[in-house]
Scaffold this active site. Structure first.
Site: not given
Ligand SMILES: Cc1ncc(C[n+]2csc(CCOP(=O)(O)OP(=O)(O)O)c2C)c(N)n1
Ligand SMILES: [Mg+2]
Length: 340
Positions: A239, A243, A252
């Site tokens: 990425r 985010h 970070y």
């Molecule tokens: C059930 C839930 N827990 C926490 C969140 C908050 N949250 C949004 S994105 C994220 C990280 C996801 O990371 P990843 O699965 O690696 O996907 P990326 O964003 O890197 O595409 C979190 C913890 C959420 N949206 N839904």
């Protein structure tokens, strides 16, 4: 357990050129969408800079006459490669309509959703149900390295393994779950290694190499459609941006780390292959970028023209038959907001 990738024919020159046009369109729209957020045109967006090949390549392998795609909040490139109307897709980032205005049944793309791991359960349910109906499609579900730590994902993979549901679990390992690096939450080194515990093949692929992603996903979908059960693909990528447009990665990770870990730019990788194999010239590459930029401008106009949706839609499309509690909420909302 291995996956038979040898039976998948190599990509043709025409397919490789189409893939470059798609990558260029996604890159241009993605970069533009971040600018629109800064300009106040849309309130938020989840960029995919660096993940274009993982998304375009996997979607390119989908057969929209029988497969179904379950995205997260970061799959604009998947939607674009599937031919979804990009204004309708972007409406979710304009906050006009939660999940996108496109028709999921016609496009074969489930609504955009931000519940981490949520689409994974839906995919297994869809895949199993259509198999019970005698159909022969497969589901492909997207999730991240972070989501792979979520309980729902393990339940979904276990059920898919037990039921031999036709599902491709497509993990984009982009190195980060917001501010948490993959190594802080994925024990055992690879998400793909977990597939063995659920009785399915698990493969890793260079997620920056669009041709490799197409080949792997074609093999996985063929395996799933044949009735041999689910497959997990871990596309290794990075990425490159924040985010979301509300995130500041400088808090970070350092620029030096980004340069060290970023990997190869997926567009540059395909461009140099096209040039060195004589499949395209510089003029073709420039025209693809220009066409992508022009298309992004048209999407911008469409997004700006999107009006608000009727507030009453808040209560529709939740349940097939609305519950009494929901109807009471809808009445209260109407009295307060519309004074009726
Ligand atoms: C059930 C839930 N827990 C926490 C969140 C908050 N949250 C949004 S994105 C994220 C990280 C996801 O990371 P990843 O699965 O690696 O996907 P990326 O964003 O890197 O595409 C979190 C913890 C959420 N949206 N839904
Ligand atoms: Mg991630």
């Amino acid at each position: 357990m291995d996956l038979n990738t040898t039976s998948i024919p190599a990509l043709t020159a025409d397919e490789l050129r189409r893939l470059y046009r798609l990558l260029a369109a996604v890159r241009e729209l993605d970069v533009a969408a971040v600018a629109w957020q800064r300009q106040g045109i849309i309130p938020g967006y989840a960029p995919e800079l660096g993940q274009e090949a993982a998304q375009v390549g996997s979607a390119f392998a989908v057969d929209t006459t029988r497969d179904f795609v379950f995205p997260t909040y970061r799959e604009m490139g998947v939607a674009l490669a599937m031919g979804v109307d990009m204004v309708e897709y972007m409406s979710t980032h304009k906050a006009s309509w939660h999940g996108g205005l496109y028709n999921p049944v016609e496009t074969r793309l489930a609504p955009i959703q931000a519940v981490v791991g949520g689409s994974v359960l839906h995919a297994v349910g869809w895949a199993h149900a259509q198999r019970l109906d005698g159909a022969d499609g497969a589901a492909i579900t997207y999730f991240g390295d972070g989501a792979s730590s979520q309980g729902d994902v393990h339940e979904a993979m276990n059920f898919a393994g037990v039921l031999k549901a036709p599902v491709v679990f497509f993990v984009q390992n982009n190195g980060w779950a917001i501010s948490l690096p993959t190594e802080s939450q994925v024990a055992g080194g690879r998400v793909a290694a977990r597939a063995a515990g659920y009785g399915m093949p698990g493969i890793t692929v260079d997620g920056n190499d669009v041709a490799a992603v197409v080949q792997a996903t074609r093999a996985a979908l063929a395996h799933a459609r044949s009735g041999a059960g689910p497959v997990l693909i871990e596309a290794m990528t990075y990425r490159r941006g924040p985010h979301s447009t509300s995130d500041d990665p400088g808090r970070y990770r350092s620029l030096d780390e980004e340069r060290r870990d970023g990997g190869t730019d997926p567009l540059e990788l395909l461009a140099s292959r096209l040039l060195s194999e004589g499949i395209a010239d510089q003029q073709f590459l420039d025209e693809a970028r220009a066409a992508g930029a022009a298309a992004a401008d048209r999407v911008r106009e469409g997004v700006m023209a999107l009006g608000p949706r009727p507030g009453s839609e808040l209560f529709e499309f939740v349940f097939q038959e609305p519950t009494e509690a929901l109807q009471a909420q809808a009445r209260a909302w109407r009295e307060e907001s519309e004074h009726v």
